[in-house]
Design a protein around this motif. Sequence first.
Motif, PDB file in Angstrom:
ATOM      1  N   PHE A 148       0.830  -1.198   0.000  1.00 52.77           N
ATOM      2  CA  PHE A 148       0.000   0.000   0.000  1.00 52.77           C
ATOM      3  C   PHE A 148       0.867   1.252   0.000  1.00 52.77           C
ATOM      4  O   PHE A 148       1.784   1.405   0.796  1.00 52.77           O
ATOM      5  N   ASN A 149       0.556   2.171  -0.900  1.00 50.83           N
ATOM      6  CA  ASN A 149       1.249   3.457  -1.001  1.00 50.83           C
ATOM      7  C   ASN A 149       0.185   4.530  -1.181  1.00 50.83           C
ATOM      8  O   ASN A 149      -0.404   4.658  -2.255  1.00 50.83           O
ATOM      9  N   LYS A 150      -0.063   5.294  -0.141  1.00 49.69           N
ATOM     10  CA  LYS A 150      -1.169   6.257  -0.185  1.00 49.69           C
ATOM     11  C   LYS A 150      -0.946   7.380  -1.194  1.00 49.69           C
ATOM     12  O   LYS A 150      -1.865   8.145  -1.485  1.00 49.69           O
ATOM     13  N   LYS A 151       0.265   7.484  -1.730  1.00 48.17           N
ATOM     14  CA  LYS A 151       0.540   8.535  -2.712  1.00 48.17           C
ATOM     15  C   LYS A 151       0.085   8.152  -4.122  1.00 48.17           C
ATOM     16  O   LYS A 151       0.094   8.996  -5.025  1.00 48.17           O
ATOM     17  N   ARG A 152      -0.297   6.886  -4.309  1.00 48.21           N
ATOM     18  CA  ARG A 152      -0.753   6.466  -5.635  1.00 48.21           C
ATOM     19  C   ARG A 152      -2.110   7.095  -5.960  1.00 48.21           C
ATOM     20  O   ARG A 152      -2.904   7.410  -5.079  1.00 48.21           O
ATOM     21  N   ASP A 153      -2.349   7.246  -7.243  1.00 48.62           N
ATOM     22  CA  ASP A 153      -3.643   7.771  -7.687  1.00 48.62           C
ATOM     23  C   ASP A 153      -4.735   6.738  -7.420  1.00 48.62           C
ATOM     24  O   ASP A 153      -4.465   5.531  -7.385  1.00 48.62           O
ATOM     25  N   PRO A 154      -5.970   7.177  -7.243  1.00 42.41           N
ATOM     26  CA  PRO A 154      -7.077   6.225  -7.056  1.00 42.41           C
ATOM     27  C   PRO A 154      -7.244   5.327  -8.280  1.00 42.41           C
ATOM     28  O   PRO A 154      -6.930   5.711  -9.408  1.00 42.41           O
ATOM     29  N   ASN A 155      -7.733   4.121  -8.034  1.00 41.25           N
ATOM     30  CA  ASN A 155      -8.035   3.186  -9.112  1.00 41.25           C
ATOM     31  C   ASN A 155      -9.470   3.465  -9.579  1.00 41.25           C
ATOM     32  O   ASN A 155     -10.417   3.336  -8.804  1.00 41.25           O
ATOM     33  N   PRO A 156      -9.645   3.858 -10.830  1.00 42.30           N
ATOM     34  CA  PRO A 156     -11.007   4.187 -11.308  1.00 42.30           C
ATOM     35  C   PRO A 156     -11.998   3.050 -11.146  1.00 42.30           C
ATOM     36  O   PRO A 156     -13.209   3.289 -11.059  1.00 42.30           O
ATOM     37  N   ALA A 157     -11.480   1.792 -11.091  1.00 39.39           N
ATOM     38  CA  ALA A 157     -12.376   0.637 -11.005  1.00 39.39           C
ATOM     39  C   ALA A 157     -12.651   0.209  -9.568  1.00 39.39           C
ATOM     40  O   ALA A 157     -13.354  -0.785  -9.352  1.00 39.39           O
TER      41      ALA A 157
END
Length: 246
Positions: A148-157
């Motif tokens: 888990f990396n909270k800096k990643r963009d949200p997953n649209p799905a």
Amino acid sequence: MTKKLTERQKLFADEFLVDLNAAAAYVRAGYKARGNAAESAASRLLRDVQVVSYLAERRVARTERVEISQDEVLRELRAIMTSDANGIVQYRRNCCRHCWGVDFKYQCTPNEQEQRRKEYEREAGKLMMQGTSPDLIPPFDELGGVGFNKKRDPNPACPECFGDGRGEIFVEDTRKLPPALKSLYAGVKLGKDGLEVKLHSKDKATELVARHLGMLKDKVEVSTSDELAARMLAARKRRAKDGGGG
């Protein structure tokens, strides 16, 4: 006979030098007119020879006293005006815990997963000491895995956050701000609602730059005062260089 500057005219000139707002200075100096009438009257005052001369003298004295040139002030104002506040404070939409987990299950960091595994082993050990068959103890649940990396963009799905992620306010380490952003930064304050980051007003900086560059209503009067101030300063420096003093 040369007309002397009245105390109220002098107060108007002093107030004008605070923010270069002629109409506001006119009101603060105690004159009765307001609105458009104040703007017109203030404009006339700024064309008065004695007021112009007094403003020039004040600017020369101030420049020599603080050893700061108008160019330096304008550079600082320009830095405030053009800086991107996102370099200090950002509102981010980061991924949620399910966005990038296996099968969209809850995802852990490596350390979190290690702590979960240790807790599982302790509980499993207790059950076996109580006589529970290992076959009856459920296996460790990996959930959505690690990484888990909270800096990643949200997953649209993502079915949990529907691609919107989680909102977060992020503040940069202000000790490491580049010079332009240090000009914009005005400090922090801890209040009942948490941390408040204060920034210098970009609108105010833009207005002051516009006034100094003669882009607003009092452009003729301001530029005249600036030019006179510059001439007086140059003359004073020439006299000092020639040994004339004064």
